[in-house]
Scaffold this active site. Structure first.
Site, mmCIF file in Angstrom:
data_model
loop_
_atom_site.group_PDB
_atom_site.id
_atom_site.type_symbol
_atom_site.label_atom_id
_atom_site.label_comp_id
_atom_site.label_asym_id
_atom_site.label_seq_id
_atom_site.Cartn_x
_atom_site.Cartn_y
_atom_site.Cartn_z
ATOM 1 N N GLN A 78 -10.387 65.530 47.594
ATOM 2 C CA GLN A 78 -9.499 66.090 48.615
ATOM 3 C C GLN A 78 -8.616 67.162 47.986
ATOM 4 O OE1 GLN A 78 -9.408 64.952 52.014
ATOM 5 N NE2 GLN A 78 -8.236 66.810 52.225
ATOM 6 N N PHE A 79 -9.179 68.330 47.832
ATOM 7 C CA PHE A 79 -8.514 69.490 47.240
ATOM 8 C C PHE A 79 -7.157 69.766 47.876
ATOM 9 C CE2 PHE A 79 -8.080 74.056 48.349
ATOM 10 C CZ PHE A 79 -7.682 74.559 47.117
ATOM 11 N N THR A 80 -7.042 69.570 49.171
ATOM 12 C CA THR A 80 -5.811 69.942 49.867
ATOM 13 C C THR A 80 -4.622 69.055 49.506
ATOM 14 O OG1 THR A 80 -6.421 68.655 51.821
ATOM 15 C CG2 THR A 80 -7.043 70.994 51.791
#
Length: 149
Positions: A78-80
């Site tokens: 989950q890069f965000t």
């Protein structure tokens, strides 16, 4: 590293309409890797999540860990989670780890979970994923590794 963990009855992740990871009773982990994170942070987070007592015992108290209930884990990159929304209206991702390093630590984290005896499924790193879950409780926690580790 940052993680959003949710106790689930079921969870799955799809890529291009196909299920690539699916679990029953357990924990869904949304995992974000930041600059400066390493194996120590991944070790700490894996051990913390696997041993966190967030499942209810026969008295209805949160006294049981993932292994105690023979639960599974679904880990989704989950890069965000590395996004900073404090200024302006567009998130900044200046603290996000380089994709190659983030993928290495995401894989390392899942390997550590396996070593700790918990079956783990995953999404596909950098893919456009659809995550589905039935949150149990709902029970949701946000964890962040201490920077001194």
């Amino acid at each position: 590293m940052k993680a959003v963990i949710q106790r689930v009855k079921t969870a799955s992740v799809r890529v291009d309409g196909k299920v690539v990871g699916e679990i029953g009773h357990g924990i869904l982990v949304l995992l974000g890797v930041e600059i400066g994170d390493g194996c120590k942070q991944a070790d700490w987070l894996a051990e913390k999540i696997v041993n966190l007592r967030i499942f209810t015992d026969e008295q209805g108290k949160m006294n049981l860990a993932l292994a105690d209930v023979k639960g599974e884990m679904l880990a989704v990159s989950q890069f965000t989670l590395a996004g900073n929304c404090s200024k302006g209206r567009r998130p900044s991702f200046d603290t996000a780890a380089d994709p190659a390093e983030a993928n290495r630590l995401y894989s390392y984290f899942m390997g550590k979970v396996w070593e700790l005896g918990v079956p783990v499924q995953s999404g596909i790193f950098q893919a456009d994923m659809e995550v589905s879950l039935v949150n149990d409780g709902p029970v949701t926690f946000i964890l962040e590794t201490p920077r001194t580790r």
